[in-house]
Design a protein around this motif. Structure first.
Motif, PDB file in Angstrom:
ATOM      1  N   ILE B  32       0.835  -1.212   0.000  1.00 25.88           N
ATOM      2  CA  ILE B  32       0.000   0.000   0.000  1.00 25.88           C
ATOM      3  C   ILE B  32       0.864   1.255   0.000  1.00 25.88           C
ATOM      4  O   ILE B  32       0.535   2.253  -0.630  1.00 25.88           O
ATOM      5  CB  ILE B  32      -0.955  -0.005   1.224  1.00 25.88           C
ATOM      6  CG1 ILE B  32      -1.990  -1.137   1.095  1.00 25.88           C
ATOM      7  CG2 ILE B  32      -1.663   1.343   1.394  1.00 25.88           C
ATOM      8  CD1 ILE B  32      -2.868  -1.307   2.323  1.00 25.88           C
ATOM      9  N   ILE B  33       1.986   1.209   0.739  1.00 27.28           N
ATOM     10  CA  ILE B  33       2.828   2.411   0.844  1.00 27.28           C
ATOM     11  C   ILE B  33       4.143   2.241   0.065  1.00 27.28           C
ATOM     12  O   ILE B  33       5.136   2.916   0.357  1.00 27.28           O
ATOM     13  CB  ILE B  33       3.126   2.763   2.326  1.00 27.28           C
ATOM     14  CG1 ILE B  33       3.703   1.550   3.081  1.00 27.28           C
ATOM     15  CG2 ILE B  33       1.865   3.269   3.028  1.00 27.28           C
ATOM     16  CD1 ILE B  33       4.148   1.871   4.509  1.00 27.28           C
ATOM     17  N   ALA B  34       4.096   1.389  -0.953  1.00 28.13           N
ATOM     18  CA  ALA B  34       5.321   1.080  -1.716  1.00 28.13           C
ATOM     19  C   ALA B  34       5.945   2.328  -2.342  1.00 28.13           C
ATOM     20  O   ALA B  34       7.168   2.403  -2.505  1.00 28.13           O
ATOM     21  CB  ALA B  34       5.012   0.042  -2.807  1.00 28.13           C
ATOM     22  N   HIS B  35       5.102   3.322  -2.662  1.00 25.98           N
ATOM     23  CA  HIS B  35       5.617   4.538  -3.308  1.00 25.98           C
ATOM     24  C   HIS B  35       6.423   5.414  -2.340  1.00 25.98           C
ATOM     25  O   HIS B  35       6.981   6.431  -2.751  1.00 25.98           O
ATOM     26  CB  HIS B  35       4.453   5.346  -3.898  1.00 25.98           C
ATOM     27  CG  HIS B  35       3.427   5.733  -2.871  1.00 25.98           C
ATOM     28  ND1 HIS B  35       2.534   4.822  -2.317  1.00 25.98           N
ATOM     29  CD2 HIS B  35       3.154   6.917  -2.280  1.00 25.98           C
ATOM     30  CE1 HIS B  35       1.757   5.444  -1.429  1.00 25.98           C
ATOM     31  NE2 HIS B  35       2.108   6.724  -1.398  1.00 25.98           N
ATOM     32  N   CYS B  36       6.467   5.025  -1.074  1.00 22.93           N
ATOM     33  CA  CYS B  36       7.148   5.871  -0.067  1.00 22.93           C
ATOM     34  C   CYS B  36       8.598   5.479   0.164  1.00 22.93           C
ATOM     35  O   CYS B  36       9.300   6.141   0.945  1.00 22.93           O
ATOM     36  CB  CYS B  36       6.414   5.821   1.260  1.00 22.93           C
ATOM     37  SG  CYS B  36       4.736   6.452   1.166  1.00 22.93           S
ATOM     38  N   GLY B  37       9.079   4.412  -0.452  1.00 22.66           N
ATOM     39  CA  GLY B  37      10.488   4.074  -0.238  1.00 22.66           C
ATOM     40  C   GLY B  37      10.756   2.585  -0.376  1.00 22.66           C
ATOM     41  O   GLY B  37       9.865   1.797  -0.701  1.00 22.66           O
ATOM     42  N   GLU B  38      12.003   2.238  -0.135  1.00 22.80           N
ATOM     43  CA  GLU B  38      12.426   0.836  -0.184  1.00 22.80           C
ATOM     44  C   GLU B  38      11.759   0.046   0.940  1.00 22.80           C
ATOM     45  O   GLU B  38      11.578   0.583   2.043  1.00 22.80           O
ATOM     46  CB  GLU B  38      13.955   0.757  -0.003  1.00 22.80           C
ATOM     47  CG  GLU B  38      14.740   1.287  -1.180  1.00 22.80           C
ATOM     48  CD  GLU B  38      14.376   0.558  -2.470  1.00 22.80           C
ATOM     49  OE1 GLU B  38      14.435  -0.691  -2.480  1.00 22.80           O
ATOM     50  OE2 GLU B  38      14.016   1.244  -3.446  1.00 22.80           O
ATOM     51  N   PRO B  39      11.438  -1.241   0.682  1.00 22.65           N
ATOM     52  CA  PRO B  39      10.809  -2.057   1.730  1.00 22.65           C
ATOM     53  C   PRO B  39      11.551  -2.020   3.067  1.00 22.65           C
ATOM     54  O   PRO B  39      10.923  -1.912   4.119  1.00 22.65           O
ATOM     55  CB  PRO B  39      10.829  -3.469   1.124  1.00 22.65           C
ATOM     56  CG  PRO B  39      10.822  -3.254  -0.350  1.00 22.65           C
ATOM     57  CD  PRO B  39      11.571  -1.969  -0.587  1.00 22.65           C
ATOM     58  N   ALA B  40      12.885  -2.076   3.020  1.00 26.10           N
ATOM     59  CA  ALA B  40      13.645  -2.099   4.277  1.00 26.10           C
ATOM     60  C   ALA B  40      13.405  -0.815   5.073  1.00 26.10           C
ATOM     61  O   ALA B  40      13.283  -0.843   6.304  1.00 26.10           O
ATOM     62  CB  ALA B  40      15.140  -2.271   3.993  1.00 26.10           C
ATOM     63  N   ALA B  79      -0.550  12.303   3.454  1.00 26.94           N
ATOM     64  CA  ALA B  79      -1.292  12.207   2.184  1.00 26.94           C
ATOM     65  C   ALA B  79      -1.970  10.856   1.977  1.00 26.94           C
ATOM     66  O   ALA B  79      -2.647  10.649   0.973  1.00 26.94           O
ATOM     67  CB  ALA B  79      -0.367  12.511   1.020  1.00 26.94           C
ATOM     68  N   VAL B  80      -1.798   9.914   2.918  1.00 31.14           N
ATOM     69  CA  VAL B  80      -2.466   8.617   2.776  1.00 31.14           C
ATOM     70  C   VAL B  80      -3.972   8.846   2.678  1.00 31.14           C
ATOM     71  O   VAL B  80      -4.517   9.742   3.320  1.00 31.14           O
ATOM     72  CB  VAL B  80      -2.105   7.697   3.983  1.00 31.14           C
ATOM     73  CG1 VAL B  80      -2.545   8.313   5.302  1.00 31.14           C
ATOM     74  CG2 VAL B  80      -2.705   6.299   3.810  1.00 31.14           C
ATOM     75  N   THR B  81      -4.643   8.045   1.858  1.00 29.51           N
ATOM     76  CA  THR B  81      -6.088   8.256   1.659  1.00 29.51           C
ATOM     77  C   THR B  81      -6.908   7.495   2.706  1.00 29.51           C
ATOM     78  O   THR B  81      -6.443   6.516   3.297  1.00 29.51           O
ATOM     79  CB  THR B  81      -6.534   7.748   0.273  1.00 29.51           C
ATOM     80  OG1 THR B  81      -6.393   6.314   0.255  1.00 29.51           O
ATOM     81  CG2 THR B  81      -5.705   8.374  -0.834  1.00 29.51           C
ATOM     82  N   GLY B  82      -8.125   7.968   2.911  1.00 27.35           N
ATOM     83  CA  GLY B  82      -9.039   7.279   3.815  1.00 27.35           C
ATOM     84  C   GLY B  82      -9.288   5.849   3.370  1.00 27.35           C
ATOM     85  O   GLY B  82      -9.425   4.943   4.186  1.00 27.35           O
ATOM     86  N   LYS B  83      -9.292   5.646   2.064  1.00 29.17           N
ATOM     87  CA  LYS B  83      -9.521   4.306   1.533  1.00 29.17           C
ATOM     88  C   LYS B  83      -8.377   3.355   1.927  1.00 29.17           C
ATOM     89  O   LYS B  83      -8.614   2.201   2.311  1.00 29.17           O
ATOM     90  CB  LYS B  83      -9.626   4.395   0.000  1.00 29.17           C
ATOM     91  CG  LYS B  83     -10.254   3.184  -0.655  1.00 29.17           C
ATOM     92  CD  LYS B  83     -10.424   3.385  -2.156  1.00 29.17           C
ATOM     93  CE  LYS B  83     -10.233   2.068  -2.871  1.00 29.17           C
ATOM     94  NZ  LYS B  83      -9.129   2.045  -3.837  1.00 29.17           N
ATOM     95  N   ASP B  84      -7.141   3.862   1.839  1.00 27.83           N
ATOM     96  CA  ASP B  84      -5.995   3.036   2.249  1.00 27.83           C
ATOM     97  C   ASP B  84      -6.059   2.712   3.735  1.00 27.83           C
ATOM     98  O   ASP B  84      -5.746   1.590   4.161  1.00 27.83           O
ATOM     99  CB  ASP B  84      -4.685   3.760   1.936  1.00 27.83           C
ATOM    100  CG  ASP B  84      -4.351   3.730   0.448  1.00 27.83           C
ATOM    101  OD1 ASP B  84      -4.957   2.910  -0.271  1.00 27.83           O
ATOM    102  OD2 ASP B  84      -3.498   4.521   0.008  1.00 27.83           O
TER     103      ASP B  84
END
Lengths: 231, 231
Positions: B32-40, B79-84
Motif C-alpha cells: 500500500i505504501i510502496a511509493h514511499c520508499g524501499e521495503p527495508a 497524504a495517505v487516503t481514507g480508503k488506504d
C-alpha cells in the motif's frame, strides 16, 4: 462481628472517572468532522460503528480510536486527511495515560474495608494493559488483594469468580456504577450488589428498567454508604 | 509415577500459528505504501512506530493496526487516503477472526498430558478478548484447566502464577516458542522451561544469545517431545 467478605469493585466510573474523558474526546471528534452533518447524525454514525466493532474489538480506548477513525472515513467518504486521523490517534493516546484520581470517598472506603479484614478485588472489563495501568496510576493498587480484568461481566463471569477466589455466595459483594455489568448479572444470581450511580453513562451500558423488575439490590448515592451495608 | 505438574503453554506460535499472519499483513501494508520508499526503510519505520507505541498499546492486532496507520500517515506526510486506511483496518480485523488451527502434535500432547493427570494452562500475553477468542476458535479450550492472559511475561508474572495456582517450583513447567517471554524469565527463576522453536519470530521477541549463557532449559524440535520430558 460478621465474616470476611470478598468485595469486588468495578473500576471505571466507580473508583475513578472514565466516561467524561471519553465524552470529551468524542466531542473533539465531532468538531473534526463537523462539516459532515449535524452532531446528532455524527454521534449516531459513531455509535453504529462502535456497535458493529464491539464483539471483535472489545472495550476501551483502542477500540474507540479505531471506531472513531472508521467513522471519520465513512462520513467523509474517504476524504478525511492523514492529519485529522493522526489527531484522532493522539486523542486516543491521551485516554491511555491521563492521570487517574480516585473519586471522593473511595480511598476512605477501601482503607476501612481492609481494616475490617475483607478481601478486596478490582473487577473490570476491558483492555488488560489499560486497566492494569489505571490501577497503577490511581495509587490504589496496594489496597486491593487482586485485580481481575475480564472480557465480559455476565453471570458466567461471576460464577467463575466465586470459584477462583474460593468465596461462598454469602461472602460476595459487588459494587459498581453499571446496572448492566455490575448489578443485573449479580442480582440474577442472588448475590449481593450495590449500585453507586455515576452522572455520566455509556450508551452501551444502558439497561431497560423492566429487566430490573423483581431483582434485589442496593442503591447508594455515595460510595461511603457501602461501609454501613457491609460490616 | 511422578506427581501432577502445572504445565503452562504459550499460545501464539506454540499452540497455533500467529506470526505468519502478521507478516502477511505487514507485506500488504508495504504494498500500500510502496511509493514511499524501499521495503527495508518502510519496515524500519513501522518497527520504530511499534516500539514507541508498545508500552502504551501493549501487544496484539489492535496495537498493530494503530501502528500501521500511524506509519502510513508519517511516511506519506499525511497524504495517505481514507480508503488506504480503511484497508489497513480491514486487514487488522482479519487478524482478529481468522480460523485457528492447532499446530501438528498439539492436540495429541495436550490430550495425553491430561490423561496423565497434569493441570494444563494457557499462558499468553496480549489482548484479553483476542486471546480468549483464539482459544475458543482453536477448539482446545476443553483441554485446558485455565486460560491466563497477562500484559507481560516476566519473572514477577511467573512468581504470581505459582502462587495463584498453588504450584511448587518443582511442579511447574513452561512450554513455548519465545526465548524472551517463555524461557528466559522461567530459567532465571530456576523453573523448568521447554523451548519449542517456531520458524517465524517477531522482531521484538529477539534475545541476545549472551543472555542465555549458563541458563538451564530444554529445547525440542517437535512439541510431541514434551511427552518424554514430562512423565
Amino acid at each position: 462481628m460478621s465474616a470476611a467478605h470478598l468485595i469486588a469493585f468495578d473500576a471505571d466510573d466507580t473508583l475513578w472517572s472514565n466516561q467524561p474523558h471519553f465524552d470529551q474526546v468524542e466531542a473533539r471528534l465531532l468538531e473534526i468532522i463537523a462539516h459532515c452533518g449535524e452532531p446528532a447524525h455524527l454521534t449516531e454514525q459513531l455509535n453504529a460503528v462502535q456497535r458493529r466493532n464491539m464483539q471483535l474489538f472489545g472495550y476501551g480506548a483502542k477500540p474507540f480510536m479505531l471506531s472513531m477513525i472508521e467513522t471519520a472515513i465513512q462520513l467523509t467518504d474517504g476524504a478525511v486527511t492523514g492529519k485529522d486521523i493522526q489527531q484522532i490517534i493522539d486523542m486516543g493516546k491521551e485516554l491511555l495515560r491521563y492521570p487517574i484520581e480516585p473519586l471522593p470517598g473511595v480511598v476512605e472506603v477501601l482503607t476501612e474495608l481492609r481494616r475490617r479484614g475483607h478481601r478486596l478485588l478490582v473487577l473490570t472489563k476491558g483492555d488488560l494493559l489499560d486497566q492494569e495501568s489505571k490501577v497503577a496510576r490511581s495509587g490504589l493498587g496496594d489496597l486491593f488483594d487482586h485485580v481481575e480484568v475480564v472480557s465480559e461481566k455476565n453471570e458466567a463471569t461471576y460464577r467463575r469468580l466465586l470459584t477462583r477466589y474460593n468465596a461462598t455466595p454469602e461472602e460476595f459483594v459487588m459494587v459498581g456504577n453499571s446496572l448492566k455489568s455490575d448489578i443485573l448479572p449479580v442480582a440474577r444470581l442472588g448475590l449481593r450488589a450495590v449500585h453507586v450511580p455515576y452522572h455520566a453513562n455509556w450508551i452501551f451500558e444502558h439497561v431497560d428498567p423492566a429487566q430490573l423488575a423483581g431483582l434485589d439490590f442496593h442503591t447508594v448515592q455515595d460510595v461511603r454508604q457501602v461501609l454501613t451495608l457491609v460490616n
